[in-house]
Scaffold this active site. Structure first.
Site, mmCIF file in Angstrom:
data_model
loop_
_atom_site.group_PDB
_atom_site.id
_atom_site.type_symbol
_atom_site.label_atom_id
_atom_site.label_comp_id
_atom_site.label_asym_id
_atom_site.label_seq_id
_atom_site.Cartn_x
_atom_site.Cartn_y
_atom_site.Cartn_z
ATOM 1 C CG HIS A 69 99.549 55.548 71.496
ATOM 2 N ND1 HIS A 69 100.655 56.370 71.534
ATOM 3 C CD2 HIS A 69 98.858 55.892 70.386
ATOM 4 C CE1 HIS A 69 100.636 57.172 70.473
ATOM 5 N NE2 HIS A 69 99.543 56.905 69.757
ATOM 6 C CB CYS A 117 98.301 57.192 62.095
ATOM 7 S SG CYS A 117 98.965 55.884 61.041
ATOM 8 C CG HIS A 148 95.492 59.218 68.565
ATOM 9 N ND1 HIS A 148 96.198 60.015 67.688
ATOM 10 C CD2 HIS A 148 96.288 58.142 68.799
ATOM 11 C CE1 HIS A 148 97.350 59.446 67.396
ATOM 12 N NE2 HIS A 148 97.432 58.300 68.054
ATOM 13 N NE ARG A 162 105.711 56.914 67.034
ATOM 14 C CZ ARG A 162 104.537 56.367 66.789
ATOM 15 N NH1 ARG A 162 104.040 56.376 65.546
ATOM 16 N NH2 ARG A 162 103.800 55.865 67.754
ATOM 17 C CG ASP A 163 101.474 59.149 67.132
ATOM 18 O OD1 ASP A 163 101.239 59.458 65.956
ATOM 19 O OD2 ASP A 163 100.681 58.512 67.834
ATOM 20 C CG ASN A 193 99.591 61.437 69.821
ATOM 21 O OD1 ASN A 193 99.641 60.232 69.956
ATOM 22 N ND2 ASN A 193 100.189 62.063 68.801
#
Length: 316
Positions: free
Chosen positions: A215, A248, A217, A23-24, A257
């Site tokens: 979460h 993002c 980065h 996903r990310d 990430n």
């Protein structure tokens, strides 16, 4: 609370790793992965012992093309596999569609700052909160779990520093009652360990009892340090992506990430052996090569070093 059982249970202290590569990790890549490649990646990660996976997003495919085949992935996985997988959602309609496909774990995302929420989701933060109860009901209808995910919990690319009180207000908003977890996101990777520890502690102690997820980065090189600070402050799930992939598309300045390999190497969960770590490194290398993306994982680079006396170095 999800607690994998048996030898594949990751400890990370009291936390488990969720790999968010699909996903990310894929949001900023120029190349697409087929549904078959994504399903194979999910199954490889589960086989190796990774206890939780974010498999994709319900974001509009015209805005995030790499997520276009997410529901195909959901359809292809078994209920047992989906029990360990999460899907990004931002509206009740997203939850309903994903649930109809078989998904049972939903990450309902909004941003702490209105500016980023408008850029990312097309509405204000309060408008996202207003529809959250309906999303919760859709999740409950299929006996599912739903997380409250707060993006830009530390800084916003448009508004700068985000006050902690803003995060606590969202965390304590009665419209979030029924969410099983709360996800605190360093979307831009600009937080430092002391900030992460303080906010995680405050959310854990000053808002309703839920599992706290972090979460992070690695934009400023503190991804692993921040993740460890979150765990020490009580986070029970932490996110990472293979090779540090990701970012993002609606947050200028965001980069990859925190690397799953780096988090695992730093925390050494019970299920992680040097052999399994080596397989994860190879899986990551093949995936990144397919995507034409660089490998940002320091641990993966270390695994390819010539320090052959070290057990975690890959053997020829």
């Amino acid at each position: 609370m999800i607690r994998p059982e048996g030898p594949v249970a990751a400890t990370l202290g009291n936390a488990i790793l969720r790999d968010v590569t699909l996903r990310d990790g894929l949001q900023l890549t120029g190349k697409l992965l087929s549904a078959e490649q994504k399903v194979q990646t999910v199954r490889e990660l589960l086989r190796l012992g990774v206890p939780a996976i974010e498999l994709g997003s319900m974001a509009r495919p015209d805005l995030v093309p790499t997520m276009a085949n997410t529901l195909e992935v959901v359809h292809a996985l078994t209920p047992a596999e989906l029990e360990k997988c999460w899907i990004w959602v931002a509206t009740p309609g997203h939850v309903a569609k994903a649930a109809a496909a078989g998904a049972r774990n939903f990450q309902y995302c909004l941003s702490a700052s209105d500016s980023h929420n408008k850029a990312n989701i097309g509405r204000t933060t309060d408008q996202s909160l207003a529809t959250l109860p309906e999303a919760i009901e859709y999740a409950r209808a299929v006996d599912g779990r739903i997380q409250l995910c707060i993006a830009t919990s530390f800084t916003c690319p448009f508004e700068g520093q985000v006050p902690e009180e803003r995060i606590l207000a969202i965390a304590n908003d009665p419209r979030a009652e029924g969410t099983t977890d709360i996800v605190i996101c360093d979307t831009l990777g600009q937080a430092v360990p002391a900030q992460v520890a303080q906010l995680i502690t405050r959310v854990r102690t000053e808002s309703p009892s839920r599992r706290v997820v972090y979460h992070g980065h690695d934009t400023w090189g503190l991804g692993v340090a921040n993740t460890l600070a979150a765990i020490q402050a009580g986070a029970e799930m932490v996110d990472g992506a293979l090779g540090g992939l990701g970012g993002c598309p609606f947050a200028p300045g965001a980069s990859g990430n925190t690397s799953s390999e780096d988090i695992l190497f730093a925390t050494r969960p019970d299920w992680l052996t040097p052999e399994i770590f080596g397989e994860l490194v190879v899986l990551s290398e093949h995936l990144l090569q397919e995507l034409d993306e660089p490998n940002r994982s320091k641990s993966a680079q270390g695994a390819r070093s010539k320090a052959e006396a070290f057990d975690w170095v890959l053997r020829p």
